[in-house]
Design an enzyme around this catalytic site. Structure first.
Site, PDB file in Angstrom:
ATOM      1  N   HIS A 264       0.836  -1.208   0.000  1.00 39.90           N
ATOM      2  CA  HIS A 264       0.000   0.000   0.000  1.00 39.90           C
ATOM      3  C   HIS A 264       0.875   1.265   0.000  1.00 39.90           C
ATOM      4  O   HIS A 264       0.734   2.133  -0.865  1.00 39.90           O
ATOM      5  CB  HIS A 264      -0.918  -0.017   1.227  1.00 39.90           C
ATOM      6  CG  HIS A 264      -1.831   1.159   1.323  1.00 39.90           C
ATOM      7  ND1 HIS A 264      -3.149   1.113   0.941  1.00 39.90           N
ATOM      8  CD2 HIS A 264      -1.631   2.434   1.756  1.00 39.90           C
ATOM      9  CE1 HIS A 264      -3.710   2.301   1.125  1.00 39.90           C
ATOM     10  NE2 HIS A 264      -2.803   3.123   1.631  1.00 39.90           N
ATOM     11  N   GLU A 265       1.783   1.341   0.956  1.00 37.49           N
ATOM     12  CA  GLU A 265       2.620   2.545   1.056  1.00 37.49           C
ATOM     13  C   GLU A 265       3.553   2.657  -0.148  1.00 37.49           C
ATOM     14  O   GLU A 265       3.851   3.761  -0.614  1.00 37.49           O
ATOM     15  CB  GLU A 265       3.409   2.563   2.368  1.00 37.49           C
ATOM     16  CG  GLU A 265       2.539   2.563   3.638  1.00 37.49           C
ATOM     17  CD  GLU A 265       1.464   3.651   3.674  1.00 37.49           C
ATOM     18  OE1 GLU A 265       1.670   4.729   3.093  1.00 37.49           O
ATOM     19  OE2 GLU A 265       0.391   3.410   4.281  1.00 37.49           O
ATOM     20  N   HIS A 268       1.757   4.451  -2.861  1.00 35.96           N
ATOM     21  CA  HIS A 268       1.851   5.911  -2.701  1.00 35.96           C
ATOM     22  C   HIS A 268       3.225   6.400  -3.174  1.00 35.96           C
ATOM     23  O   HIS A 268       3.347   7.437  -3.822  1.00 35.96           O
ATOM     24  CB  HIS A 268       1.681   6.295  -1.223  1.00 35.96           C
ATOM     25  CG  HIS A 268       0.259   6.244  -0.724  1.00 35.96           C
ATOM     26  ND1 HIS A 268      -0.744   7.016  -1.260  1.00 35.96           N
ATOM     27  CD2 HIS A 268      -0.323   5.531   0.289  1.00 35.96           C
ATOM     28  CE1 HIS A 268      -1.888   6.790  -0.596  1.00 35.96           C
ATOM     29  NE2 HIS A 268      -1.657   5.882   0.338  1.00 35.96           N
ATOM     30  N   GLU A 294      -4.735   7.788  -3.092  1.00 34.43           N
ATOM     31  CA  GLU A 294      -5.222   6.531  -2.522  1.00 34.43           C
ATOM     32  C   GLU A 294      -5.547   5.530  -3.634  1.00 34.43           C
ATOM     33  O   GLU A 294      -5.451   4.319  -3.426  1.00 34.43           O
ATOM     34  CB  GLU A 294      -6.455   6.822  -1.648  1.00 34.43           C
ATOM     35  CG  GLU A 294      -6.824   5.737  -0.655  1.00 34.43           C
ATOM     36  CD  GLU A 294      -5.778   5.471   0.428  1.00 34.43           C
ATOM     37  OE1 GLU A 294      -4.833   6.273   0.607  1.00 34.43           O
ATOM     38  OE2 GLU A 294      -5.902   4.427   1.087  1.00 34.43           O
TER      39      GLU A 294
HETATM   40 ZN    ZN Z   1      -3.093   5.248   1.784  1.00 32.95          ZN
END
Ligand code: ZN
Length: 501
Positions: A264-265, A268, A294
């Site tokens: 997830h990170e 980003h 997101e």
């Molecule tokens: Zn996030």
């Protein structure tokens, strides 16, 4: 004109330097700083923030922008120069409307509110923090009054993170999404639960970290321009386009925690690492909105990281890293386990299907609070009632309920949660557009090849940084306005198979 633009760029560059230094102080604060450093660090960051505010509201910027007005009109809208001037003007106009006394009052209030929130969690009692939240609501309303002409008092707050969106558009989008989601959640809850015990074994920290790093490097995260450290609440941060860092947290008794938060990170971070490096030190050198940001973390985490093709490549590697735990677990068992759907109380632990129900109910509560139809004293009850209606479960206490997220205790009430759901919706829309352009993407993922997907995202989203608004990016990249259709198609086809609906 070029000298004037250069003068503006110098000014904006200094602001960018100060903000990056503040980000570095903050990163250190939540990773390695010893506890006794806290007081001084708070002071240092407050000093820097004041400097940043002064620089943002410097009338010199206004004068330079004024002089550049005609020049900007002659430039093509999509040119880097016009975009820089446009975004700088938008920022400036936003900054100067908010009195510095208000900024100071709000920031002082938030540090008190944060402390009260910690105490309220400790006591497991919302009333401990209630007076602070009442003040936060009052200040959030006041913030909106600095921007007259909006339709709803939440709109200026939404603009802070998802520029250009409004209560009206988000409300109708979410109503539609909720109508489609709730029946799926109900249908799944009538099916036998998936057994995910293979994920709840002992997985030593070092091996988890090593495997996560291998995965994200393969996805395209550049360790020459980043690093991963441990923290309590994972996040991504950036000090320059050459230094985009991520953090993770590890649970040695649950594999999902670190694995998916790392992906997830990294999603980003891929966005930030992919920004055109010519934008370095300008306000264009950052992702365009919380929703689009997101969408990238969720795309890599879910569309890619929770997909069958992805594990076709990575599962043998994961088994090799954890032979004792997984050698005898078939890939189908593992794939079903990481995609288990269950109505739960905590947003951050929610699966793909139920996640949006958590985010959307928070958005609705924010609206009701700002509109005055809901009072802070009734918030815990309203929270629990919505969990009962939407997810069929009720928090046993405030810690599992209204006190779980930091957002309302460390920021405005309004604008904090819509980005999560917009991100999920967009993740599918972008992924579908990428697959249409390159139908080989799925088979490449099964081979552990991510370049085609990564390059498409970089070209259509990442490289632009903040040049275009979220709406513009979506239209350019997908040829369509924001739509829930690709997302619902994705969820239906995936979960109909998993749960034989
Ligand atoms: Zn996030």
């Amino acid at each position: 004109m070029e000298t004037i633009l250069e003068e503006l760029t110098t000014h904006l560059g200094e602001i960018n330097d100060l903000e990056s230094i503040n980000a570095l102080l903050e990163w250190d604060q939540i990773t390695y700083m010893p506890p006794q450093g806290a007081t001084a660090r708070g002071r240092q960051m407050a000093t820097l923030s004041t400097l940043v505010h002064t620089k943002h509201t410097d009338p010199a910027i206004g004068r330079l922008l004024e002089k550049l007005h005609t020049y900007e009109e002659q430039l093509p809208y999509e040119s880097d120069e016009a975009s820089l001037i446009r975004v700088a003007r938008r920022d400036y106009e936003q900054w100067i409307r908010v009195p510095s006394a208000f900024i100071a009052e709000f920031s002082n209030h938030l540090s008190e509110s944060y402390t009260a929130w910690l105490a309220a969690r400790e006591a497991n009692n919302f009333t401990v923090v209630q007076p602070y939240v009442e003040k936060t609501l009052e200040l959030s309303r006041q913030y909106s009054t600095f921007f007259p002409g909006h339709d709803h008092s939440i709109d200026p707050l939404i603009n802070l993170s998802d520029y250009g969106m409004s209560a009206a558009t988000i409300r109708s989008l979410f109503t539609e999404l909720r109508q489609h989601l709730v029946p799926i959640v109900h249908a799944i809850s009538e099916q036998p639960a998936i057994d995910d015990s293979c994920l709840h074994q002992y997985f030593p920290e070092d091996q988890q970290l090593a495997f996560g790093n291998e995965v994200i490097q393969r996805l395209g995260y550049d360790f020459e321009r980043g690093r991963q450290d441990k923290t309590v609440h994972p996040f991504m941060t950036k000090f320059s386009l050459g230094d985009v860092r991520i953090t993770t947290r590890i649970d040695e008794n649950y594999l999902n925690e670190a694995l998916f938060s790392t992906i997830h990170e990294a999603g980003h971070a891929l966005y930030e690492q992919g920004i055109n490096r010519a934008f370095e030190r300008t306000p264009l050198a950052v992702g365009t909105s919380s929703g689009v940001h997101e969408s990238q973390s969720r795309l890599w985490e879910n569309m890619v990281g929770r997909s069958e093709p992805f594990w076709h490549y990575f599962y043998p590697r994961l088994q090799a890293a954890f032979p004792q735990q997984l050698a005898h677990v078939p890939i189908t068992t593992f794939y079903r386990a990481i995609n288990k759907v269950a109505c739960s109380l905590i947003r951050t632990d929610a699966d793909e299907v139920t996640y949006n129900l958590h985010a959307m109910l928070r958005f609705d509560l924010e609206l009701a609070l700002l509109e005055g139809t809901l009072h802070i004293c009734d918030l815990p009850e309203a929270w629990n009632a919505r969990y009962q209606t939407d997810l069929g479960i009720v928090p046993s206490d405030d810690r599992m309920g209204v006190l779980q997220d930091i957002h309302w205790y460390m920021g405005y009430i309004g604008g904090a949660f819509q980005g999560y759901t917009i991100g999920n919706i967009l993740s599918a829309q972008f992924f579908e557009a990428a697959q249409k352009a390159h139908p080989t993407i799925t088979s490449e993922i099964a081979q552990g090849e991510f370049d085609t997907l990564h390059n498409w995202l970089r070209m259509h989203i990442y490289a632009h940084g903040r040049k275009f608004t979220a709406d513009e990016i979506v239209a350019q990249a997908t040829g369509q306005p924001l739509s829930i259709e690709p997302y619902m198609n994705y969820l239906r086809s995936k979960y109909e198979k998993l749960y034989i609906l």
